[in-house]
Design a protein around this motif. Structure first.
Motif, PDB file in Angstrom:
ATOM      1  N   ALA A 127      80.531  57.853  11.666  1.00 39.58           N
ATOM      2  CA  ALA A 127      80.199  56.759  10.752  1.00 39.58           C
ATOM      3  C   ALA A 127      81.415  56.367   9.925  1.00 39.58           C
ATOM      4  N   LYS A 128      82.171  57.364   9.480  1.00 36.89           N
ATOM      5  CA  LYS A 128      83.382  57.093   8.696  1.00 36.89           C
ATOM      6  C   LYS A 128      84.387  56.301   9.525  1.00 36.89           C
ATOM      7  N   ALA A 129      84.400  56.539  10.832  1.00 36.19           N
ATOM      8  CA  ALA A 129      85.317  55.832  11.735  1.00 36.19           C
ATOM      9  C   ALA A 129      84.751  54.480  12.177  1.00 36.19           C
ATOM     10  N   GLY A 130      83.532  54.160  11.748  1.00 40.12           N
ATOM     11  CA  GLY A 130      82.951  52.856  12.079  1.00 40.12           C
ATOM     12  C   GLY A 130      82.080  52.824  13.318  1.00 40.12           C
ATOM     13  N   ARG A 131      81.739  53.971  13.862  1.00 33.96           N
ATOM     14  CA  ARG A 131      80.876  54.030  15.055  1.00 33.96           C
ATOM     15  C   ARG A 131      79.703  54.947  14.753  1.00 33.96           C
ATOM     16  N   SER A 132      78.586  54.391  14.380  1.00 31.61           N
ATOM     17  CA  SER A 132      77.439  55.205  13.980  1.00 31.61           C
ATOM     18  C   SER A 132      76.656  55.701  15.189  1.00 31.61           C
ATOM     19  N   ILE A 133      76.532  57.001  15.257  1.00 26.81           N
ATOM     20  CA  ILE A 133      75.613  57.647  16.197  1.00 26.81           C
ATOM     21  C   ILE A 133      74.870  58.677  15.358  1.00 26.81           C
ATOM     22  N   PRO A 134      73.556  58.539  15.214  1.00 32.82           N
ATOM     23  CA  PRO A 134      72.823  59.509  14.401  1.00 32.82           C
ATOM     24  C   PRO A 134      72.882  60.911  15.022  1.00 32.82           C
ATOM     25  N   ALA A 135      72.640  61.907  14.193  1.00 35.93           N
ATOM     26  CA  ALA A 135      72.648  63.292  14.679  1.00 35.93           C
ATOM     27  C   ALA A 135      71.700  63.467  15.857  1.00 35.93           C
TER      28      ALA A 135
END
Length: 106
Positions: free
Chosen positions: A46-54
């Motif tokens: 998410a910090k890198a701009g690519r959200s993948i939930p746990a």
């Protein structure tokens, strides 16, 4: 769900090939070697701009979710590995863990 049930709802069953299974296995091994939970890795992504939930990471590792090329690149970057490390045959992948004293633990 069964494949038949998936089709009834207009969804195809997820089919993961050999390389996809390598990515799943290596993702888990690399994440574990870095002592990252799925939540930790999700936060890095998410910090890198690519959200993948746990839960998405867990599904990837269980071969229940496909990885697109953007996810793939973000995972390699978040784990600080060359993308080829995720693609490699898990039996041939050697994971080195650097410890604070500068030594290498295999």
């Amino acid at each position: 769900m069964t494949e038949t049930t998936d089709r009834q709802y207009g969804r195809r069953a997820v089919e993961i090939g050999g390389i996809g299974r390598n990515v799943a296995t290596n993702l888990r091994r690399l994440r574990d070697a870095r002592n990252l939970s799925t939540r930790d890795l999700s936060a890095l992504l998410a910090k890198a701009g690519r959200s993948i939930p746990a839960s998405g990471i867990t599904r990837i590792e269980k071969c229940e979710r496909r990885v697109d090329v953007d996810d793939f690149a973000a995972l390699a970057s978040a784990l600080n590995v060359e993308p080829s490390h995720l693609l490699a045959d898990p039996a041939l992948l050697v994971i080195e863990v650097r410890i604070a004293s500068g030594g290498v633990d295999r």
